[in-house]
Design an enzyme around this catalytic site. Structure first.
Site, short mmCIF file in Angstrom:
data_model
loop_
_atom_site.label_atom_id
_atom_site.label_comp_id
_atom_site.label_asym_id
_atom_site.label_seq_id
_atom_site.Cartn_x
_atom_site.Cartn_y
_atom_site.Cartn_z
N HIS A 55 0.87 -1.20 0.00
CA HIS A 55 0.00 0.00 0.00
C HIS A 55 0.90 1.23 0.00
O HIS A 55 1.45 1.61 1.03
CB HIS A 55 -0.91 0.01 1.24
CG HIS A 55 -1.87 1.16 1.27
ND1 HIS A 55 -3.21 1.00 1.57
CD2 HIS A 55 -1.71 2.49 1.07
CE1 HIS A 55 -3.82 2.17 1.53
NE2 HIS A 55 -2.93 3.10 1.23
N HIS A 57 1.58 5.32 -1.72
CA HIS A 57 1.21 6.49 -2.54
C HIS A 57 2.49 7.08 -3.12
O HIS A 57 3.34 7.57 -2.39
CB HIS A 57 0.50 7.54 -1.69
CG HIS A 57 -0.78 7.03 -1.10
ND1 HIS A 57 -1.98 7.10 -1.76
CD2 HIS A 57 -1.03 6.40 0.07
CE1 HIS A 57 -2.94 6.55 -1.01
NE2 HIS A 57 -2.38 6.10 0.11
N LYS A 141 -9.25 -0.56 -6.24
CA LYS A 141 -9.28 0.12 -4.94
C LYS A 141 -10.62 0.79 -4.69
O LYS A 141 -11.09 1.59 -5.51
CB LYS A 141 -8.15 1.17 -4.90
CG LYS A 141 -8.07 1.96 -3.60
CD LYS A 141 -7.59 1.10 -2.44
CE LYS A 141 -7.81 1.77 -1.09
NZ LYS A 141 -6.68 2.55 -0.64
N HIS A 179 -10.48 1.02 1.47
CA HIS A 179 -10.34 2.03 2.53
C HIS A 179 -11.60 1.88 3.38
O HIS A 179 -12.67 2.34 3.00
CB HIS A 179 -10.20 3.45 1.97
CG HIS A 179 -10.05 4.47 3.06
ND1 HIS A 179 -8.87 5.11 3.34
CD2 HIS A 179 -10.94 4.91 3.97
CE1 HIS A 179 -9.04 5.92 4.38
NE2 HIS A 179 -10.30 5.81 4.79
N HIS A 217 -4.73 -0.64 5.72
CA HIS A 217 -4.36 0.16 6.90
C HIS A 217 -5.35 0.02 8.07
O HIS A 217 -6.01 0.96 8.47
CB HIS A 217 -4.15 1.64 6.56
CG HIS A 217 -5.19 2.30 5.68
ND1 HIS A 217 -6.53 2.09 5.82
CD2 HIS A 217 -5.05 3.18 4.66
CE1 HIS A 217 -7.17 2.82 4.92
NE2 HIS A 217 -6.30 3.48 4.20
N ASP A 291 1.36 2.65 3.57
CA ASP A 291 0.48 3.81 3.36
C ASP A 291 1.30 5.10 3.39
O ASP A 291 0.79 6.15 3.79
CB ASP A 291 -0.65 3.85 4.38
CG ASP A 291 -1.74 4.86 4.00
OD1 ASP A 291 -1.81 5.24 2.82
OD2 ASP A 291 -2.51 5.27 4.90
N1 LIG Z 1 -3.85 7.62 4.56
C1 LIG Z 1 -4.00 8.92 4.42
O1 LIG Z 1 -4.21 9.62 5.41
N2 LIG Z 1 -3.94 9.53 3.22
C2 LIG Z 1 -3.80 8.90 1.93
C3 LIG Z 1 -5.08 8.29 1.46
C4 LIG Z 1 -5.47 7.00 2.16
O2 LIG Z 1 -4.75 6.02 2.12
O3 LIG Z 1 -6.53 6.96 2.79
C5 LIG Z 1 -3.29 9.93 0.93
O4 LIG Z 1 -3.39 9.68 -0.27
O5 LIG Z 1 -2.78 10.97 1.35
ZN LIG Z 2 -3.29 5.04 1.50
ZN LIG Z 3 -6.92 4.89 2.76
#
Ligand SMILES: NC(=O)N[C@@H](CC(=O)O)C(=O)O
Ligand SMILES: [Zn+2]
Ligand SMILES: [Zn+2]
Length: 389
Positions: A55, A57, A141, A179, A217, A291
């Site tokens: 996971h 970003h 997702k 999520h 998460h 995450d």
């Molecule tokens: N986890 C977070 O607080 N933020 C994530 C999005 C997500 O995974 O929910 C993001 O893209 O910033």
């Molecule tokens: Zn995330």
């Molecule tokens: Zn998320």
């Protein structure tokens, strides 16, 4: 004169039952004190199969360019989240995004980005078939619309709008990544995961018992109980470093702490403990998903700061800390490197990474072309260092 020799009989604080990972303690240096005593400084390393991040970003543009090397240095693969602006809703977009990630990669890495599709009310079963056949898209997702960063195009009514797509995913054995929070403003922020499990996830599993689902998460004992209650092997969870190391007090320690704000929000200590216990028990249902979610410092430190914690450079050190503190370092490798690929039906990595017990200070910021990012645990000292090939 008494001397301390670097011998294997030296007592070190490690568990005895070390089945799969290899430890080494090497004498690094000798110091002779003014009284003549000789002190051996030991170097401790753990060698594990290269982990994957299930996971992550990576963003795009400038941010992608600067955060990607941190993941590529340590992880073999990552499930790349599709919540860009605009979101990655089609296979064509996923393939283009994959190309831009590959282009941004340092040359000395074989990091493999595994792409995902952002589910909307209008995603067609055909699109998911195309995604599966592309060989580059590994999951779909689900963001409930409005639940988190860039989720405004997400799903408004999963049972009303998405059933045909989900049925197709069962056939394709395509995992649904969730999520898991409801968005109803009348539900307390701290209860949104629990209510999601009750009102969406449990009925979804009843309706489509063979759908592969990863609850992303997880943050509560309720989520642990739900995962444990699913006996079929097709429901799993990713776990972040922050949800194993921090509780909700750290949002308010000495004042408001925007860099500890992520979604789902940190919960109370009992929830943190339940997660650590489940994950370090050795269950195969949990795997590493950082995450890591970078945002510019200015977007975190402002009147309406956004959710997300940047942890890519230090995540592995943090997971090692969690497992060490639980006396379960022998279970670390399965969590970081085996359970994820096994769930996704992918081969485990064959190369290794070395974690070194060598204290280092987390930088206050990481800069990128347009600004700076404040990482998790900025300025703090961590015991385990990773990052060497
Ligand atoms: N986890 C977070 O607080 N933020 C994530 C999005 C997500 O995974 O929910 C993001 O893209 O910033
Ligand atoms: Zn995330
Ligand atoms: Zn998320």
């Amino acid at each position: 004169m008494h001397s301390m020799r670097a011998s294997p009989s030296l007592k070190l604080p490690f568990p005895k039952n070390l089945a799969s990972i290899s430890f080494s303690h090497r004498r690094r240096s000798l110091t002779i004190s003014s009284t003549g005593a000789v002190f051996a400084q030991m170097e401790t390393t753990i060698t594990i199969t290269r982990p994957d991040d299930w996971h992550l970003h990576l963003r795009d543009g400038d941010l992608l360019q600067s955060v990607l090397p941190h993941s590529a240095k340590q992880f073999g693969r990552a499930i790349v989240m599709p919540n860009l602006k605009p979101p990655i809703t089609t296979t064509a977009k996923a393939l283009a995004y994959r190309e831009s990630i590959l282009k941004a990669l340092p040359t000395d890495t074989d990091f493999n980005p595994l792409m995902t599709l952002y589910l909307t009310d209008n995603t067609s079963p055909e699109e998911v078939r195309i995604a599966r056949n592309s060989g580059a898209v590994f999951a779909v997702k689900l963001y409930p619309a409005g639940a988190t960063t860039n989720s405004q195009d997400g799903v408004t009514d999963i049972f009303g709008k998405c059933l045909p797509v989900l049925e197709e995913m069962v056939k394709l054995e395509m995992p649904l990544l969730v999520h898991g929070e409801v968005t109803d403003p009348s539900v307390d922020t701290f209860d949104r995961e629990k209510v999601f499990i009750e009102t969406i996830l449990t009925p979804l599993v009843e309706k489509l018992p063979s759908l592969k689902i990863v609850m992303e998460h997880i943050t509560t004992a309720d989520a642990v109980n739900f995962i444990e209650s699913c006996k079929t092997g097709n429901i799993a969870a990713t776990v972040t470093p922050q949800h194993m190391l921090l509780n909700r007090n750290s949002l308010f320690q000495g004042g408001l702490q925007p860099h500890n704000y992520c979604l789902p929000i940190l919960k109370r200590e009992t929830h943190r403990q339940a997660i650590v216990e489940a994950v370090t028990s050795g269950s195969t249902k949990y795997f590493l998903g950082t995450d890591s979610a970078p945002h510019d410092k200015k977007r975190k430190e402002c009147s309406c700061g956004c959710a997300g914690i940047f942890s890519a450079p230090l995540a592995l050190s943090l997971y090692a800390k969690v497992f060490e503190e639980a006396g379960s370092l022998d279970k670390l490798e399965a969590f970081t490197s085996f359970n994820g690929p096994d769930f996704y039906g992918l081969p485990r990595n064959t190369s290794k990474v070395v974690l070194r017990k060598s204290p280092w200070k987390v930088p206050e910021t990481y800069s990128y072309a347009s600004g700076v990012i404040v990482p998790m645990f900025a300025g703090e000292t961590l015991e385990w260092f990773s990052g060497n090939k």
